[in-house]
Scaffold this motif. Structure first.
Motif, PDB file in Angstrom:
ATOM      1  N   LEU A  62      35.754  55.489  39.379  1.00 13.21           N
ATOM      2  CA  LEU A  62      34.565  56.353  39.358  1.00 13.21           C
ATOM      3  C   LEU A  62      34.840  57.830  39.565  1.00 13.21           C
ATOM      4  O   LEU A  62      35.948  58.209  39.946  1.00 13.21           O
ATOM      5  CB  LEU A  62      33.641  55.957  40.522  1.00 13.21           C
ATOM      6  CG  LEU A  62      33.109  54.542  40.515  1.00 13.21           C
ATOM      7  CD1 LEU A  62      32.416  54.287  41.823  1.00 13.21           C
ATOM      8  CD2 LEU A  62      32.170  54.378  39.364  1.00 13.21           C
ATOM      9  N   CYS A  93      27.107  58.351  44.950  1.00 15.56           N
ATOM     10  CA  CYS A  93      25.664  58.134  45.036  1.00 15.56           C
ATOM     11  C   CYS A  93      25.308  57.860  46.493  1.00 15.56           C
ATOM     12  O   CYS A  93      26.137  57.391  47.272  1.00 15.56           O
ATOM     13  CB  CYS A  93      25.244  56.912  44.216  1.00 15.56           C
ATOM     14  SG  CYS A  93      25.638  57.009  42.473  1.00 15.56           S
ATOM     15  N   THR A 137      50.977  47.363  49.961  1.00 18.04           N
ATOM     16  CA  THR A 137      51.037  46.235  50.900  1.00 18.04           C
ATOM     17  C   THR A 137      49.734  45.448  50.777  1.00 18.04           C
ATOM     18  O   THR A 137      48.659  45.995  50.997  1.00 18.04           O
ATOM     19  CB  THR A 137      51.210  46.770  52.344  1.00 18.04           C
ATOM     20  OG1 THR A 137      52.409  47.563  52.380  1.00 18.04           O
ATOM     21  CG2 THR A 137      51.323  45.640  53.347  1.00 18.04           C
ATOM     22  N   VAL A 186      47.367  42.330  51.901  1.00 21.30           N
ATOM     23  CA  VAL A 186      47.090  41.332  52.948  1.00 21.30           C
ATOM     24  C   VAL A 186      46.823  39.989  52.289  1.00 21.30           C
ATOM     25  O   VAL A 186      46.011  39.886  51.357  1.00 21.30           O
ATOM     26  CB  VAL A 186      45.885  41.784  53.805  1.00 21.30           C
ATOM     27  CG1 VAL A 186      45.434  40.671  54.729  1.00 21.30           C
ATOM     28  CG2 VAL A 186      46.271  43.026  54.591  1.00 21.30           C
ATOM     29  N   SER A 240      38.098  45.426  52.519  1.00 17.11           N
ATOM     30  CA  SER A 240      38.765  45.090  51.257  1.00 17.11           C
ATOM     31  C   SER A 240      37.787  44.978  50.097  1.00 17.11           C
ATOM     32  O   SER A 240      38.206  44.702  48.976  1.00 17.11           O
ATOM     33  CB  SER A 240      39.517  43.761  51.416  1.00 17.11           C
ATOM     34  OG  SER A 240      38.592  42.706  51.652  1.00 17.11           O
ATOM     35  N   CYS A 251      28.709  53.100  51.960  1.00 15.64           N
ATOM     36  CA  CYS A 251      29.964  52.427  52.344  1.00 15.64           C
ATOM     37  C   CYS A 251      30.741  53.312  53.320  1.00 15.64           C
ATOM     38  O   CYS A 251      31.315  52.825  54.298  1.00 15.64           O
ATOM     39  CB  CYS A 251      30.806  52.111  51.106  1.00 15.64           C
ATOM     40  SG  CYS A 251      30.100  50.765  50.130  1.00 15.64           S
TER      41      CYS A 251
HETATM   42  C1  FAD Z   1      31.670  50.129  37.579  1.00 22.86           C
HETATM   43  C2  FAD Z   1      31.126  50.602  38.896  1.00 22.86           C
HETATM   44  C3  FAD Z   1      30.354  51.742  38.938  1.00 22.86           C
HETATM   45  C4  FAD Z   1      29.870  52.203  40.161  1.00 22.86           C
HETATM   46  N1  FAD Z   1      29.208  53.399  40.188  1.00 22.86           N
HETATM   47  C5  FAD Z   1      28.999  53.997  41.375  1.00 22.86           C
HETATM   48  C6  FAD Z   1      28.619  55.379  41.418  1.00 22.86           C
HETATM   49  O1  FAD Z   1      28.455  56.037  40.382  1.00 22.86           O
HETATM   50  N2  FAD Z   1      28.468  55.932  42.659  1.00 22.86           N
HETATM   51  C7  FAD Z   1      28.622  55.224  43.819  1.00 22.86           C
HETATM   52  O2  FAD Z   1      28.439  55.790  44.901  1.00 22.86           O
HETATM   53  N3  FAD Z   1      28.982  53.919  43.788  1.00 22.86           N
HETATM   54  C8  FAD Z   1      29.212  53.310  42.604  1.00 22.86           C
HETATM   55  N4  FAD Z   1      29.668  52.014  42.562  1.00 22.86           N
HETATM   56  C9  FAD Z   1      29.764  51.238  43.826  1.00 22.86           C
HETATM   57  C10 FAD Z   1      30.957  51.630  44.674  1.00 22.86           C
HETATM   58  O3  FAD Z   1      32.005  52.088  43.910  1.00 22.86           O
HETATM   59  C11 FAD Z   1      31.467  50.495  45.571  1.00 22.86           C
HETATM   60  O4  FAD Z   1      30.460  49.689  46.051  1.00 22.86           O
HETATM   61  C12 FAD Z   1      32.275  51.078  46.709  1.00 22.86           C
HETATM   62  O5  FAD Z   1      33.409  51.720  46.186  1.00 22.86           O
HETATM   63  C13 FAD Z   1      32.677  50.019  47.691  1.00 22.86           C
HETATM   64  O6  FAD Z   1      33.552  50.598  48.641  1.00 22.86           O
HETATM   65  P1  FAD Z   1      34.479  49.697  49.529  1.00 22.86           P
HETATM   66  O7  FAD Z   1      35.353  50.626  50.290  1.00 22.86           O
HETATM   67  O8  FAD Z   1      33.642  48.718  50.265  1.00 22.86           O
HETATM   68  O9  FAD Z   1      35.329  48.808  48.496  1.00 22.86           O
HETATM   69  P2  FAD Z   1      36.315  49.227  47.308  1.00 22.86           P
HETATM   70  O10 FAD Z   1      35.962  50.555  46.746  1.00 22.86           O
HETATM   71  O11 FAD Z   1      36.312  48.059  46.392  1.00 22.86           O
HETATM   72  O12 FAD Z   1      37.729  49.349  48.038  1.00 22.86           O
HETATM   73  C14 FAD Z   1      38.413  48.233  48.543  1.00 22.86           C
HETATM   74  C15 FAD Z   1      39.875  48.615  48.740  1.00 22.86           C
HETATM   75  O13 FAD Z   1      40.563  47.531  49.372  1.00 22.86           O
HETATM   76  C16 FAD Z   1      41.807  47.308  48.713  1.00 22.86           C
HETATM   77  N5  FAD Z   1      42.142  45.905  48.876  1.00 22.86           N
HETATM   78  C17 FAD Z   1      41.451  44.835  48.438  1.00 22.86           C
HETATM   79  N6  FAD Z   1      42.045  43.687  48.823  1.00 22.86           N
HETATM   80  C18 FAD Z   1      43.142  44.044  49.531  1.00 22.86           C
HETATM   81  C19 FAD Z   1      44.151  43.300  50.197  1.00 22.86           C
HETATM   82  N7  FAD Z   1      44.142  41.955  50.192  1.00 22.86           N
HETATM   83  N8  FAD Z   1      45.150  43.970  50.830  1.00 22.86           N
HETATM   84  C20 FAD Z   1      45.166  45.346  50.823  1.00 22.86           C
HETATM   85  N9  FAD Z   1      44.221  46.096  50.219  1.00 22.86           N
HETATM   86  C21 FAD Z   1      43.208  45.454  49.575  1.00 22.86           C
HETATM   87  C22 FAD Z   1      41.505  47.690  47.257  1.00 22.86           C
HETATM   88  O14 FAD Z   1      42.678  47.970  46.524  1.00 22.86           O
HETATM   89  C23 FAD Z   1      40.602  48.905  47.448  1.00 22.86           C
HETATM   90  O15 FAD Z   1      41.351  50.087  47.593  1.00 22.86           O
HETATM   91  C24 FAD Z   1      30.130  51.495  41.356  1.00 22.86           C
HETATM   92  C25 FAD Z   1      30.903  50.329  41.306  1.00 22.86           C
HETATM   93  C26 FAD Z   1      31.404  49.891  40.096  1.00 22.86           C
HETATM   94  C27 FAD Z   1      32.269  48.691  40.072  1.00 22.86           C
END
Ligand code: FAD
Length: 437
Positions: free
Chosen positions: A63, A67, A136, A138, A171, A397
């Motif tokens: 992205l 938002c 790394t 998990v 994650s 988030c």
């Molecule tokens: C196509 C799309 C468009 C979107 N558009 C928007 C937008 O325009 N604006 C907005 O605000 N939000 C948007 N969202 C929503 C937003 O991007 C996500 O909900 C948000 O990024 C979630 O954040 P997070 O940190 O919970 O998870 P994630 O961003 O999914 O991050 C999880 C992290 O954990 C790591 N990880 C996962 N499993 C493991 C493991 N086993 N060991 C080590 N590391 C691991 C991953 O590599 C990643 O870096 C969009 C989502 C998508 C898919």
């Protein structure tokens, strides 16, 4: 469903202990990095583990716009503050961010350069003293009874144990919680939002491309698909200006019915997403003014996952809660983003909630049932499908990460469990940082 895993004895003999810290954060997405920053700011020693070679999760893999910082409408009010503001401030300082109106939600967004954001995330983590462990992954948990005491990770040097007094699962897919036996919902094929492969086009005549209104573009897609000239499963989504001249960022493809925790299914989804991307590029170039000389500039690093496992926590935020703006004593973040549901049909369901006024996200949504010593933050929180479709955006988030990090540091510092953290103290701490609760 609880996952089968090897015994603690096996891990003790087979796995090299690496290090322990007060707080361990799994996943370096927007929730995880802010959680690590918050825990470090609160005085904890912090390890942040990320499976890729850079930080940011969806914010840098998929992205380029945040938002959820503001209420929708003509008089935008700020909803999220504190450490997330520092991230935005740093992007603006580097001239890598800008404000934009979102035509779909009628809300102000913050667009940014995701390559610069990769550097901002890691610099802020380093400056805060967070120990970063990239490359790394998990793969399992260490438990003492119902308490999660650490994780097993596949590092470049082999399997390692990472232990901590408090662990945050950020994650996205609730990898730690699921392996620890925390109940979850949402993963069944069809019950979660669609996946999207995002891509950028370069060499676009953006002056002409911007004259095509979103509704007009959607109608052109539907007509082209119905004529049978193009295979376009989604007749919605966006093709948006970026801060780079001549570059358009898209959110157009749609892949449904995928269990993203199954490698074979996720691989097939990646391939299908890229196939669709090329088809949308062909359509844009051949049919839409301004794109005639456009070139596919980049594809996302991995397919975008909106929703997978939602844990079942001490509280499950529901559609009813957000529509009625139910107030919670243990509020740790607020949200005014609409329900944005990328379902299996060609369109997207947008639904403004509570007249665009902010609603509460309670701390208990971050506390998993059945295990202790563990918090979650970000899109794997405890919420039903509709509530999740609102609170999953990145400002929220980050706000959840801020609270989880502060709570984990408080728990580790006092030798108590995250569920025993005095909520009013947690709220005071994040308010002092600028949280808008
Ligand atoms: C196509 C799309 C468009 C979107 N558009 C928007 C937008 O325009 N604006 C907005 O605000 N939000 C948007 N969202 C929503 C937003 O991007 C996500 O909900 C948000 O990024 C979630 O954040 P997070 O940190 O919970 O998870 P994630 O961003 O999914 O991050 C999880 C992290 O954990 C790591 N990880 C996962 N499993 C493991 C493991 N086993 N060991 C080590 N590391 C691991 C991953 O590599 C990643 O870096 C969009 C989502 C998508 C898919």
């Amino acid at each position: 469903m609880p996952t089968q895993h090897a015994t603690p004895e096996w891990y003790a003999s087979a796995v090299r202990p690496l290090w322990s810290s007060d707080v361990l954060v799994v996943g370096g997405g927007p929730a995880g990095v802010v959680a690590a920053l918050a825990a470090a700011r609160a005085g904890a020693s912090v390890t942040l583990v990320e499976r890729y070679g850079f930080l940011g999760g969806n914010s840098t893999q998929v992205l380029d716009r945040f938002c959820g910082f503001f209420t929708p409408g003509s008089d935008p009010q700020k909803v999220v503050g504190g450490i997330p503001d520092d991230v935005i401030g740093e992007l603006f300082r580097l001239r890598a961010a800008d404000y934009h109106m979102c035509p779909y939600s009628d809300a102000q967004l913050i667009t940014y350069n995701p390559e610069v954001l990769k550097i901002v995330w890691e610099r802020m983590a380093q400056d805060a003293g967070v120990s970063l462990l990239a490359h790394t992954q998990v793969i399992d948990v260490l438990r003492d009874g119902d308490r999660v005491t650490g994780v097993v990770a596949a590092s470049r040097g082999g399997l390692v144990n990472l232990r901590a007094a408090a662990i945050i699962d950020a994650s996205g897919d609730a990898e730690v919680a699921a392996r620890a036996g925390v109940p979850y919902e949402g993963i069944e094929a069809g019950a979660v939002q669609a996946l999207t492969t995002t891509f950028k086009l370069i060499n676009v005549d953006t002056e002409r491309a911007r004259q095509v209104a979103p509704g007009e573009l959607h109608a052109m897609m539907a007509a082209a698909h119905q004529r049978g000239d193009y295979d376009l499963p989604r007749h919605g989504g966006s093709a948006s200006l970026t801060s780079t001249p001549g570059v358009i960022a898209t959110n157009l493809t749609r892949i449904t019915g995928v269990d993203v925790t199954d490698s074979a299914q996720l691989t097939a989804a990646e391939i299908e997403g890229r196939r669709q991307a090329l088809e949308y590029v062909r359509f844009l170039k051949e049919q839409v003014p301004g794109y005639e000389r456009a070139v596919l500039g980049s594809l996302n690093t991995q397919i975008g996952i909106r929703e997978s496992r939602r844990i079942v926590g001490e509280y499950r935020l529901t559609r009813d809660d957000i529509v009625r703006r139910r107030a919670f004593d243990d509020v740790i973040a607020r949200c005014a983003w609409p329900i944005e549901d990328h379902h299996a049909s060609p369109d997207t369901r947008w639904e403004r909630v509570a007249d665009g006024e902010p609603f509460d996200i309670p701390y208990r949504c971050l506390l998993p049932q059945r295990v202790t010593g563990l918090l979650v933050a970000g899109r794997c929180l405890s919420a039903d499908h509709d509530a999740h479709a609102s609170v999953r955006v990145m400002a929220q988030c980050m706000a959840m990460g801020q609270a989880a990090g502060a709570a984990a540091a408080l728990a580790a510092g006092r030798g108590i469990l995250p569920r025993e953290v005095p909520v009013s103290e947690l709220q005071d701490r994040i308010r002092a940082w600028g949280a808008l609760i």
